[in-house]
Design a protein around this motif. Structure first.
Motif, PDB file in Angstrom:
ATOM      1  N   THR A  15       0.692  -1.102  -0.096  1.00 30.28           N
ATOM      2  CA  THR A  15       0.076  -0.068  -0.213  1.00 30.28           C
ATOM      3  C   THR A  15       1.002   1.231  -0.175  1.00 30.28           C
ATOM      4  O   THR A  15       0.610   2.356  -0.634  1.00 30.28           O
ATOM      5  N   VAL A  16       2.056   1.137   0.641  1.00 33.61           N
ATOM      6  CA  VAL A  16       2.687   2.475   0.891  1.00 33.61           C
ATOM      7  C   VAL A  16       3.546   2.622  -0.488  1.00 33.61           C
ATOM      8  O   VAL A  16       3.651   3.769  -1.042  1.00 33.61           O
ATOM      9  N   CYS A  17       3.945   1.467  -1.270  1.00 29.34           N
ATOM     10  CA  CYS A  17       4.408   1.734  -2.665  1.00 29.34           C
ATOM     11  C   CYS A  17       3.428   2.260  -3.542  1.00 29.34           C
ATOM     12  O   CYS A  17       3.665   2.739  -4.422  1.00 29.34           O
ATOM     13  N   LEU A 153      -0.404   7.955   4.666  1.00 36.63           N
ATOM     14  CA  LEU A 153       0.402   8.853   3.756  1.00 36.63           C
ATOM     15  C   LEU A 153       1.645   9.165   4.937  1.00 36.63           C
ATOM     16  O   LEU A 153       2.719   9.654   4.534  1.00 36.63           O
ATOM     17  N   ALA A 154       1.191   9.279   6.105  1.00 36.47           N
ATOM     18  CA  ALA A 154       2.494   9.506   7.101  1.00 36.47           C
ATOM     19  C   ALA A 154       3.362   8.495   7.324  1.00 36.47           C
ATOM     20  O   ALA A 154       4.634   8.840   7.212  1.00 36.47           O
ATOM     21  N   VAL A 155       3.012   7.223   6.714  1.00 35.46           N
ATOM     22  CA  VAL A 155       4.235   6.335   6.665  1.00 35.46           C
ATOM     23  C   VAL A 155       5.126   6.358   5.494  1.00 35.46           C
ATOM     24  O   VAL A 155       6.131   6.306   5.253  1.00 35.46           O
ATOM     25  N   VAL A 156       4.121   6.900   4.416  1.00 34.77           N
ATOM     26  CA  VAL A 156       4.995   7.031   3.205  1.00 34.77           C
ATOM     27  C   VAL A 156       6.101   8.245   3.633  1.00 34.77           C
ATOM     28  O   VAL A 156       7.375   8.080   3.184  1.00 34.77           O
ATOM     29  N   LYS A 157       5.552   9.253   4.187  1.00 35.47           N
ATOM     30  CA  LYS A 157       6.529  10.358   4.265  1.00 35.47           C
ATOM     31  C   LYS A 157       7.539   9.892   5.421  1.00 35.47           C
ATOM     32  O   LYS A 157       8.894  10.428   5.175  1.00 35.47           O
ATOM     33  N   SER A 158       7.448   8.962   6.199  1.00 33.97           N
ATOM     34  CA  SER A 158       8.430   8.521   7.063  1.00 33.97           C
ATOM     35  C   SER A 158       9.456   7.614   6.132  1.00 33.97           C
ATOM     36  O   SER A 158      10.530   7.897   6.440  1.00 33.97           O
TER      37      SER A 158
END
Ligand code: ATP
Ligand code: MG
Length: 189
Positions: A15-17, A153-158
């Motif tokens: 999902t992050v990708c 989205l916060a995970v992506v940013k991290s």
């Protein structure tokens, strides 16, 4: 830079990708290799463990194919190897996505293909830090993100902030492993 994005099934890697691929500002900078797709699509496995319902990846063949794929990429781009085997491949750094075993049990319980036993096995692997330990045994640059109460989205940013810090020669201290302890959530029978 080559980054392995790993974690127990259900921690959000794919999902992050997907989010990275959807955003043009991220898509330009990162190229993603779906490691599971290579294993399953090209049958890079030695067999199937029927009892555990998992394929045994042929790591030598997989490594060779991943290197070929990396070779096709534009040299300026950062490559993300996505999948729960990616930390077993050569990479400059490993990012382990973590999720609380109780949350993971709920998420994996919704997967039609996952038996009760498989859900439990994965939640226990998360509680026992299995992928983190395997990662630290192979790579000096290992970081983890506790995604439990984060939106995607916060995970992506991290993830991106870790990669950017490393590219600037900095160590993203807040993501160093060691803060998570879920041992009491191991289910014994
Ligand atoms: N931080 C999060 N908050 C809420 N839901 C999440 C979060 N991360 C992932 N999920 C949800 O969990 C489910 C599993 O996510 P995903 O398929 O991305 O996991 P995965 O790590 O790629 O698993 P696998 O290794 O089996 O491929 C999805 O339904 C996703 O929307
Ligand atoms: Mg996935």
């Amino acid at each position: 830079m080559i980054i392995a994005l790993t974690g127990t099934p259900g921690t959000g890697k794919t999902t992050v990708c997907e989010i990275i691929k959807e955003h043009s500002q991220y898509r330009k900078k990162f190229s993603i290799i779906d490691v599971n797709r290579l294993v399953l699509g090209e049958k890079l496995y030695t067999g199937k463990d029927e009892a555990r319902d998992t394929y045994e990846a042929d790591m030598d063949k997989l490594e060779e194919r991943v290197k070929q794929e990396i070779g096709k990429k534009n040299p300026g781009v950062d490559v993300i190897l996505e999948g729960h085997l990616s930390h077993l491949l050569p990479a400059d750094a490993v990012i382990v996505l973590r999720a609380h075993p109780v949350a993971l049990r709920k998420r994996l319980g919704k997967r039609k293909k996952y038996s009760f036993k498989k859900v439990k096995e994965n939640a226990n692997a998360e509680a026992l830090d299995v992928i983190l330990v395997e990662s630290t045994q192979r790579n000096k640059n290992v970081f983890e993100i506790n995604t439990t109460n984060m939106n995607l989205l916060a995970v992506v940013k991290s993830v991106i902030s870790i990669i950017e810090a490393l590219k600037q020669g900095k160590t993203p201290e807040e993501f160093r492993p060691g803060k998570i302890n879920w041992i009491e959530y191991v289910e014994i029978d």
